[in-house]
Design an enzyme around this catalytic site. Structure first.
Site, PDB file in Angstrom:
ATOM      1  N   THR A  48       0.829  -1.206   0.000  1.00  0.00           N
ATOM      2  CA  THR A  48       0.000   0.000   0.000  1.00  0.00           C
ATOM      3  C   THR A  48       0.861   1.252   0.000  1.00  0.00           C
ATOM      4  O   THR A  48       0.593   2.199  -0.745  1.00  0.00           O
ATOM      5  CB  THR A  48      -0.960  -0.008   1.203  1.00  0.00           C
ATOM      6  OG1 THR A  48      -1.768  -1.185   1.136  1.00  0.00           O
ATOM      7  CG2 THR A  48      -1.868   1.208   1.193  1.00  0.00           C
ATOM      8  N   CYS A  49       1.903   1.271   0.824  1.00  0.00           N
ATOM      9  CA  CYS A  49       2.780   2.446   0.880  1.00  0.00           C
ATOM     10  C   CYS A  49       3.478   2.665  -0.462  1.00  0.00           C
ATOM     11  O   CYS A  49       3.604   3.798  -0.935  1.00  0.00           O
ATOM     12  CB  CYS A  49       3.806   2.306   1.995  1.00  0.00           C
ATOM     13  SG  CYS A  49       3.088   2.300   3.642  1.00  0.00           S
ATOM     14  N   THR A  50       3.917   1.589  -1.087  1.00  0.00           N
ATOM     15  CA  THR A  50       4.569   1.698  -2.391  1.00  0.00           C
ATOM     16  C   THR A  50       3.588   2.243  -3.426  1.00  0.00           C
ATOM     17  O   THR A  50       3.936   3.144  -4.206  1.00  0.00           O
ATOM     18  CB  THR A  50       5.145   0.337  -2.829  1.00  0.00           C
ATOM     19  OG1 THR A  50       6.159  -0.047  -1.880  1.00  0.00           O
ATOM     20  CG2 THR A  50       5.756   0.406  -4.215  1.00  0.00           C
TER      21      THR A  50
END
Length: 165
Positions: A48-50
């Protein structure tokens, strides 16, 4: 005291100094004079962060055209953030909030004390260092990919704004 993430627009962002991916200190106060977007992410290399930072990288032309300096912040160590930046080709700064652990996330009101990671919080600062727009999502909920571009509406020619997300 109300957490920074819950404050209405117009509060002064904390004056923080965090190392970039090469260990060079970046002082938030030294970036005054132009708008700055501070984006907290929980974990380097997570899916998700990527995806969120990939979307942010795609939005950079619009943000840079508006003169916005972008800073990604994570509680991960400098070395992990450097590897992540190099692997993904991010062209904005990633800053480490590793030590003292989570101090910046805490100051912005987005530190998850249970996990020791930052919650997904984004803060758009005007040229005077005032927060003119922010969004903080609960754990596991990604930011809207267009949120940062939309936040540009909070910037006014005078450098102040009043939008809150």
């Amino acid at each position: 005291m109300t957490a920074a993430a819950e404050r209405p627009p117009g509060w002064r962002a904390p004056d923080l100094t965090l190392p970039d991916t090469h260990g060079t200190p970046v002082e938030l106060a030294s970036l005054r004079g132009g708008p700055c977007l501070v984006v907290f992410v929980p974990f380097a290399f997570s899916g998700t962060c990527t995806a969120e930072l990939d979307a942010l990288e795609a939005d950079l032309p619009d943000l840079r055209e508006a003169g916005v300096r972008v800073l990604g912040v994570s509680c991960d160590p400098v070395f992990a953030l450097r590897a992540w930046r190099e692997q993904r080709g991010y062209t904005f700064d990633l800053l480490s909030d590793f030590w003292p652990h989570g101090a910046a996330a805490h100051a912005f009101g987005v530190l998850d004390e249970r996990t020791g990671a930052a919650r997904r919080g984004s803060f758009l600062l005007d040229a005077d260092g005032l927060v003119v727009w922010s969004v903080v999502n609960p754990a596991g909920v990604a930011r809207d990919p267009g949120a940062h571009r939309a936040a540009l509406r909070a910037l006014r020619p005078s450098g102040s704004g009043s939008a809150h997300g």
